[in-house]
Design an enzyme around this catalytic site. Structure first.
Site, PDB file in Angstrom:
ATOM      1  N   ASP A   1      -6.248  -3.834  -1.906  1.00 43.18           N
ATOM      2  CA  ASP A   1      -5.073  -3.460  -1.122  1.00 43.18           C
ATOM      3  C   ASP A   1      -4.333  -4.688  -0.585  1.00 43.18           C
ATOM      4  OD1 ASP A   1      -3.579  -2.570   1.392  1.00 43.18           O
ATOM      5  OD2 ASP A   1      -4.243  -0.659   0.570  1.00 43.18           O
TER       6      ASP A   1
ATOM      7  N   SER B   1       0.828  -1.202   0.000  1.00 43.39           N
ATOM      8  CA  SER B   1       0.000   0.000   0.000  1.00 43.39           C
ATOM      9  C   SER B   1       0.866   1.256   0.000  1.00 43.39           C
ATOM     10  CB  SER B   1      -0.960  -0.031   1.197  1.00 43.39           C
ATOM     11  OG  SER B   1      -1.944   0.960   1.078  1.00 43.39           O
TER      12      SER B   1
END
Length: 745
Positions: free
Chosen positions: A648, A515
């Site tokens: 994610d 991320s």
């Protein structure tokens, strides 16, 4: 009582309106047949009404012998004679030049103007009332270039300010009025045009007169200066269209300086679009650039976007950051800092921006400057450090907070000039004293992270990362996810760079990220300086995280394309090796995927990128765009939309350390199986950097655990944790010697 008072006031006003002695009224001439004529001149006659002791002035109409217009009715002879002379003198050219009898409304405007502006010429009155045909009358034409009124302006000035194009054409084209005359303040017709609301007049004037276009009035302002001051964007465009000079020096500077001084963004944009070189113009008094004059974040950001030098110095040796700090402009300070402004430049009297912020006792600005590297111990010309100024000046609630903050960065005592400073107090491990636990990410957190890590890296017993390469061992950097808390990662990396004296990419052979850590991992392998990334993250907060969740994905994607290149492939950068985590959400259970900038070795004829009957084949590293990999790794539910089939990576591996170590171990195993054991390098050092812990808050029972996830992702989310356990193997079972493991969170 207040109601009755207001009612009586209203009645009095209405009564006054109808009893106005100068209100023009159409009357019958038969009513005046028996009255005494006091004066008569052409069509204007003054009557005395003895019965009521009043005097009335009439305007006769030769084409109508029954009716006339009563111009006024007063009860004082001297007053009557005075106004009679005024009307008889000024009204005649208007009714003589009119092809038709003057209407009551026009007469009312004329007489009101005569009384209100007794010093005006007839030409000025004609402009005010808009009687174009009257300009042909010789008496009015004779005063077409006269200066009169409070400002001693010409009729052309008035027409320009009114924005009356027809009147102006009549004056200029038919009456040949002069355009080079100035009023008593030095204002030209262009100054008056700017104050009006019709930019077409500026273009009309610009085709006929250039001498007055750049004239400076008595205040040292050209029409372009004035337009920028008043924020007249249309006037600025019109002036530039007729070639008004942007490089016209006024009393305070160039037009761009005035636009910045008055925060007129649109005007500044028009100027810069015309001549971009204006960002370098210096004002006459301070020798300052337009950036020094910016008063808010929007204006500061505008100039930076146009390429203004952030660290340019005025002739007094001060940067724009000095000015922002002295004026207490925190928003300007943040924009400057996040765009590379140097926090330790000395200005007048040797003061840095931090000295100036300390003098203002501006706590938020002080925090920001320290976060961006401002030195708390640098002395000015008087030998005063910012810490000493804080101890002397700070008062009230700010004092304790500020002094505690300075202790965090290692300043425990504050001494006057020429006094040796003691070493900062330390804990048993030799670190600066810790502050109380607070789980919210604040400026103090970032300061403390960088201070602690810098202190640790100076200790003799910390491993020299460069030594491991000489031993033939690999080094792994692992960067956790955490959104904007990636600023903590950046402070870690800045401390590493300062301690080693080398870029981060030179210290590691493998870089893994999830991320926000994935975005930083890409930045590391691209060689972007971490101080630049710190600035970038603050800008990203404003550019990407706009509005409410879920945020629009387009700003994030444009941001990634701009920073990493729209067409950059993962394999365009070979070293160090890169791993970005993402979650494949098109299957159940969800699966962890690693985006790589290398092709992992294949064992037993199996490829990781083979087409499956159930799932579409994954893109190979040489076909994968770098910005897309970063976007996939950061597709956090409820924050951004999924990127294709990717969510994610933090859903399965917010801390990618174990996954990265498993990947390295698996690659080494396959190399050995393929008879390429000579290519295997042991993992000597693992540096795992976290972003801290998010604050925990009670969750309402009726919301459930899966509510924060986007709709349609619930089924995948149920298996996230259990699938991670199935995918990871015990790395220690396959590694003969465990690496040195450093974890900071």
């Amino acid at each position: 009582m207040q109601f009755f008072g207001r009612l009586m006031s209203t009645l009095n006003n209405v009564t006054g309106l109808f009893s106005n002695p100068f209100r023009i009224k159409e009357v019958s001439l038969a009513d005046y047949a028996s009255l005494k004529r006091v004066k008569s001149e052409d069509r204007i006659v003054l009557y005395e009404k003895s019965s009521s002791h009043s005097w009335e002035c009439l305007l006769l109409n030769p084409n109508n012998e029954k009716f006339a217009f009563r111009l006024f009715q007063v009860d004082h002879e001297g007053f009557a004679l005075e106004h009679y002379e005024l009307y008889a003198k000024k009204l005649r050219p208007f009714y003589e030049s009119s092809q038709n009898p003057l209407q009551l409304e026009v007469l009312q405007q004329l007489t009101d103007c005569f009384r209100s502006h007794p010093t005006w010429s007839l030409a000025h009155v004609a402009v005010e009332v808009g009687l174009l045909e009257s300009f042909r009358h010789n008496h009015i034409l004779s005063c077409i270039n006269s200066n009169s009124g409070d400002n001693e302006c010409t009729p052309v000035h008035m027409a320009c300010q009114k924005g009356d194009m027809e009147c102006l054409r009549e004056l200029v084209e038919q009456c040949h009025a002069r355009l080079d005359v100035t009023d008593k303040n030095g204002d030209t017709v262009f100054h008056y045009s700017v104050r009006g609301n019709n930019p077409e007049i500026i273009e009309l004037m610009g085709t006929r007169s250039t001498a007055a276009l750049d004239h400076l009035n008595d205040e040292g302002k050209s029409p372009l200066h004035l337009a920028c001051q008043l924020g007249k964007e249309d006037a600025v465009h019109a002036l530039l269209k007729v070639n008004a000079k942007c490089s016209n020096m006024g009393a305070l500077g160039y037009p761009i300086h005035i636009a910045m001084k008055h925060s007129q963004k649109r005007c500044a944009e028009a100027l810069l679009d015309k001549e971009i070189s204006q960002i370098q113009l210096l004002d006459p008094r301070y020798g300052a650039t337009p950036l020094h004059w910016a008063r808010n974040a929007d204006m500061t950001r505008l100039l930076i976007d146009y390429g203004c030098e952030v660290n340019a110095l005025s002739k007094t040796g001060e940067s724009a950051l000095h000015i922002a700090a002295r004026r207490g402009r925190f928003d300007c300070t943040m924009v400057l800092l996040t765009n590379g402004a140097m926090a330790n430049v000395k200005g007048a009297d040797g003061n840095t921006p931090l000295h100036l912020a300390m003098k203002l006792d501006h706590l938020e600005m002080i925090k920001a400057l320290i976060v961006f590297g401002a030195d708390v111990e640098v002395p000015n010309d008087l030998g005063e450090t910012p810490g000493l100024l804080a101890a002397r000046i700070s008062k009230g609630a700010n004092r304790k907070v500020l002094l505690d903050l300075l202790k965090i960065v290692g300043i425990d005592r504050f001494h006057p000039p020429d006094t040796p400073l003691p070493t900062a107090s330390t804990s048993q491990e030799g670190l600066p004293p810790l502050r109380s636990t607070n789980q919210n990410l604040e400026f103090q957190d970032i300061i403390h992270v960088s201070t602690v890590l810098s202190t640790m890296l100076k200790k003799q017993d910390v491993v020299d990362l460069a030594t491991e390469r000489r031993k033939g061992q690999d080094r792994l950097l692992s960067l956790d996810g955490g959104g904007v808390r990636g600023l903590v990662l950046i402070q870690f990396l800045i401390a590493l760079e300062k301690a080693s004296g080398r870029p981060i990419r030179d210290l590691f052979d493998w870089v893994a990220g999830t991320s926000t850590g994935g975005i930083l991992a890409v930045s590391v392998i691209l060689g972007k300086p971490m101080e630049y990334m710190r600035c970038l993250y603050f800008r990203m907060k404003d550019e990407v995280f706009r509005g409410s969740r879920p945020y629009e994905s387009e700003p994030l994607e444009e941001f990634l394309k701009k920073e990493f290149g729209e067409h950059t492939k993962m394999t365009d950068v070979k070293e160090p090796k890169l791993m970005l985590t993402a979650t494949l959400c098109d299957r159940q259970p969800a699966e962890l995927h690693l985006f790589r900038n290398y092709n992992p070795p294949e064992g037993r004829g199996k490829s990781r990128y083979m087409t499956s009957g159930l799932f579409q084949a994954l893109a190979k590293p040489e076909d994968q765009l770098m910005w897309q990999a970063a976007r996939s790794s950061g597709a956090a539910p409820t924050y951004f939309r999924p990127f294709g089939r990717f969510l994610d990576g933090g859903l399965l591996a917010n801390n990618p350390t174990l996954d990265a170590m498993a990947e390295i171990n698996e690659c080494n195993k396959i190399l050995i199986q393929n008879g390429e054991g000579h290519k295997v390098k042991k993992l000597g050092v693992v540096v795992s950097l976290g972003t801290g812990k998010a604050p925990q808050v009670p969750e309402p029972r009726d919301r459930g655990l899966l509510l924060p996830l986007a709709r349609g992702e619930e089924q995948n989310a149920r298996n996230l944790l259990c699938s991670r356990d199935k995918q990871l193997h015990m790395v220690s079972q396959n590694v003969q010697t465990l690496p040195l493991f450093l974890h900071f969170d």
